[in-house]
Design an enzyme around this catalytic site. Structure first.
Site: not given
Ligand SMILES: [Zn+2]
Length: 285
Positions: A75, A235, A239, A262
């Site tokens: 973030h 969101h 990311d 991720h």
């Molecule tokens: Zn996040």
């Protein structure tokens, strides 16, 4: 685009989402060509924010150098990418970047309050010239050259949520200029039925409704509801922006994905850097 750092040091305290530890972060101005790097002051170790320092991607992006780790960097990196800051030292006195309100907006606001400083020369950007893709059993992501009418970084995600949150495919055109209002306020989220599992994995020790959206029976448990109807998908874009910044450059190209996270974005960067034919690093005005 010029190089940018911040005007003066910025001090931010908070707890880590996964470890629950209290951490102090100081963002420091850094000279030209320093890049973005963490400095674990309790361990006197520098950890450059680079894709090849990523050591794990389970529910957060964690980087390390010489066995010294910084968790949940995505973030803060997203905020720096969104503001085009390419030189910054991040002093940190513990293992995890504070989660704050679960979005990147506190970082963005604090940086804008103190101001951004233009530096003497253009920053390098990474332009995608050949498509690259990473797929796994549940999802995929790809980076492709922009179509002629597109500029900057474009992100298209297919929605992967069920029920109320389905059909929220999101297309963010040219993230430059769109980041602060459209993306930075979108908070991290979790589904109620996953919470016990995450706790059993020793994760989300610092998690609460103050720093995450929790969805139960297709509704947020947070009393003020969502900041945007499609806050969850926004969101995911936040990311992606943070994880892509581990390339070390702003990216010019189009990112597409389904069930991205991720793990997928980091593996996509590994694919990208396998061949210099996939990209061109240059300066733009
Ligand atoms: Zn996040």
């Amino acid at each position: 685009m010029k190089s940018f750092t911040i005007n003066e040091p910025i001090n931010i305290d908070g707890i880590g989402l996964h470890t629950g530890v209290k951490t102090n972060v100081i963002l420091n101005p850094a000279p030209l060509n320093s890049g973005i790097f963490f400095n674990r002051i309790d361990k006197t170790t520098i950890i450059p924010a680079k894709w090849d320092n990523v050591i794990s991607t389970k529910f957060s992006t964690n980087i390390a150098s010489n066995g010294v780790e910084v968790k949940t960097v995505e973030h803060l990196l997203s905020a720096l990418a969104g503001l085009h800051i390419n030189n910054c030292e991040i002093l940190i006195d513990n293992v995890e970047v504070p989660i704050l309100d679960g979005s990147s907006n506190v970082f963005v606001e604090r940086i804008l309050e103190k101001g951004i400083k233009e530096q003497g020369s253009e920053q390098k950007i990474l332009e995608i010239v050949k498509p690259v893709k990473f797929s796994c059993d549940y999802g995929y992501a790809e980076l492709a050259p922009n179509s002629p009418k597109d500029e900057g970084l474009n992100i298209n995600l297919e929605s992967s949520f069920e029920g109320k949150y389905e059909d929220q495919d999101i297309k963010i055109k040219n993230l430059n200029g769109n980041y602060i209002e459209s993306i930075s306020k979108a908070r991290t989220f979790g589904f109620f039925q996953e919470i016990e599992y995450l706790k059993s994995q020793n994760l989300i020790k610092g998690g609460s409704l103050d720093n995450a959206i929790v969805i139960k029976d297709k509704k947020p448990l947070n009393k003020d509801g969502l900041r945007y109807d499609n806050e969850l998908m926004r969101h995911k874009v936040l990311d992606v922006v943070g994880d892509l910044y581990l390339s070390g450059y702003p990216i010019i190209g189009t990112y597409k994905g389904f069930k991205t996270g991720h793990f997928i974005t980091n593996n996509l960067l590994k694919e990208l850097f396998k061949s210099k034919e996939n990209y061109k690093i240059h300066k733009i005005n």
